[in-house]
Design a protein around this motif. Sequence first.
Motif, PDB file in Angstrom:
ATOM      1  N   THR A   2      -2.608  -5.467  -1.902  1.00 17.63           N
ATOM      2  CA  THR A   2      -1.874  -6.465  -1.143  1.00 17.63           C
ATOM      3  C   THR A   2      -2.621  -6.881   0.112  1.00 17.63           C
ATOM      4  O   THR A   2      -3.432  -6.124   0.638  1.00 17.63           O
ATOM      5  N   PRO A   3      -2.311  -8.074   0.608  1.00 16.02           N
ATOM      6  CA  PRO A   3      -2.791  -8.412   1.945  1.00 16.02           C
ATOM      7  C   PRO A   3      -2.004  -7.569   2.941  1.00 16.02           C
ATOM      8  O   PRO A   3      -0.949  -7.027   2.606  1.00 16.02           O
ATOM      9  N   PHE A   4      -2.509  -7.448   4.136  1.00 16.90           N
ATOM     10  CA  PHE A   4      -1.822  -6.638   5.143  1.00 16.90           C
ATOM     11  C   PHE A   4      -1.996  -7.250   6.515  1.00 16.90           C
ATOM     12  O   PHE A   4      -2.903  -8.061   6.741  1.00 16.90           O
ATOM     13  N   TYR A   5      -1.115  -6.869   7.401  1.00 15.28           N
ATOM     14  CA  TYR A   5      -1.227  -7.207   8.816  1.00 15.28           C
ATOM     15  C   TYR A   5      -0.787  -5.966   9.559  1.00 15.28           C
ATOM     16  O   TYR A   5       0.331  -5.492   9.375  1.00 15.28           O
ATOM     17  N   LEU A   6      -1.663  -5.413  10.353  1.00 15.29           N
ATOM     18  CA  LEU A   6      -1.396  -4.119  10.967  1.00 15.29           C
ATOM     19  C   LEU A   6      -0.472  -4.255  12.174  1.00 15.29           C
ATOM     20  O   LEU A   6      -0.897  -4.293  13.319  1.00 15.29           O
ATOM     21  N   GLN A  40      -0.317  -2.226   2.858  1.00 14.65           N
ATOM     22  CA  GLN A  40       0.510  -2.128   4.060  1.00 14.65           C
ATOM     23  C   GLN A  40       1.116  -0.731   4.145  1.00 14.65           C
ATOM     24  O   GLN A  40       1.129  -0.115   5.211  1.00 14.65           O
ATOM     25  N   ALA A  41       1.572  -0.205   3.035  1.00 12.07           N
ATOM     26  CA  ALA A  41       2.137   1.145   3.008  1.00 12.07           C
ATOM     27  C   ALA A  41       1.072   2.196   3.334  1.00 12.07           C
ATOM     28  O   ALA A  41       1.379   3.210   3.967  1.00 12.07           O
ATOM     29  N   ALA A  42      -0.158   1.945   2.920  1.00 12.15           N
ATOM     30  CA  ALA A  42      -1.234   2.898   3.203  1.00 12.15           C
ATOM     31  C   ALA A  42      -1.476   3.031   4.700  1.00 12.15           C
ATOM     32  O   ALA A  42      -1.831   4.107   5.184  1.00 12.15           O
ATOM     33  N   PHE A  43      -1.280   1.953   5.425  1.00 12.90           N
ATOM     34  CA  PHE A  43      -1.464   1.985   6.878  1.00 12.90           C
ATOM     35  C   PHE A  43      -0.222   2.474   7.616  1.00 12.90           C
ATOM     36  O   PHE A  43      -0.328   3.071   8.684  1.00 12.90           O
ATOM     37  N   ALA A  44       0.949   2.207   7.078  1.00 13.76           N
ATOM     38  CA  ALA A  44       2.218   2.421   7.793  1.00 13.76           C
ATOM     39  C   ALA A  44       2.400   3.832   8.337  1.00 13.76           C
ATOM     40  O   ALA A  44       2.856   3.997   9.471  1.00 13.76           O
ATOM     41  N   ARG A  72      -8.946   5.313   0.328  1.00 10.50           N
ATOM     42  CA  ARG A  72      -8.099   6.416  -0.144  1.00 10.50           C
ATOM     43  C   ARG A  72      -6.926   5.894  -0.968  1.00 10.50           C
ATOM     44  O   ARG A  72      -6.598   6.448  -2.021  1.00 10.50           O
ATOM     45  N   ALA A  73      -6.307   4.795  -0.513  1.00  7.30           N
ATOM     46  CA  ALA A  73      -5.184   4.214  -1.265  1.00  7.30           C
ATOM     47  C   ALA A  73      -5.634   3.766  -2.650  1.00  7.30           C
ATOM     48  O   ALA A  73      -4.932   3.992  -3.644  1.00  7.30           O
ATOM     49  N   LEU A  74      -6.803   3.141  -2.735  1.00  8.00           N
ATOM     50  CA  LEU A  74      -7.321   2.708  -4.038  1.00  8.00           C
ATOM     51  C   LEU A  74      -7.636   3.906  -4.921  1.00  8.00           C
ATOM     52  O   LEU A  74      -7.256   3.931  -6.101  1.00  8.00           O
ATOM     53  N   LEU A  75      -8.309   4.903  -4.376  1.00  7.74           N
ATOM     54  CA  LEU A  75      -8.650   6.089  -5.174  1.00  7.74           C
ATOM     55  C   LEU A  75      -7.401   6.805  -5.673  1.00  7.74           C
ATOM     56  O   LEU A  75      -7.363   7.259  -6.825  1.00  7.74           O
ATOM     57  N   GLU A  76      -6.390   6.896  -4.841  1.00  5.95           N
ATOM     58  CA  GLU A  76      -5.142   7.524  -5.291  1.00  5.95           C
ATOM     59  C   GLU A  76      -4.488   6.705  -6.392  1.00  5.95           C
ATOM     60  O   GLU A  76      -3.953   7.254  -7.354  1.00  5.95           O
TER      61      GLU A  76
END
Length: 89
Positions: A2-6, A40-44, A72-76
Amino acid sequence: MTPFYLEPNDQDRMRSRMDEFGRAAKRVAERVGALFVDTQAAFASHFDYVHPTALASDRVHPSLTGHLLLARALLEAIGFDWSRMRMGS
């Protein structure tokens, strides 16, 4: 992915828009049977520990740490077996 905005505030206009695009990406991934990564969840979970600009100074282009979180999110998502990682020799 997904796109994200931190931005931790999901009511922020830009964050809200990225969440909307993320939901659309999820629907497409489900429809075509593609792998889906919610970046976005990976950063949250890290917003409790660091300010978002520590992960991306402009909240869009990740720092080294931000890139590591994305990786890490992609590898998981692809089922990477972390137990097979060998540290050292």
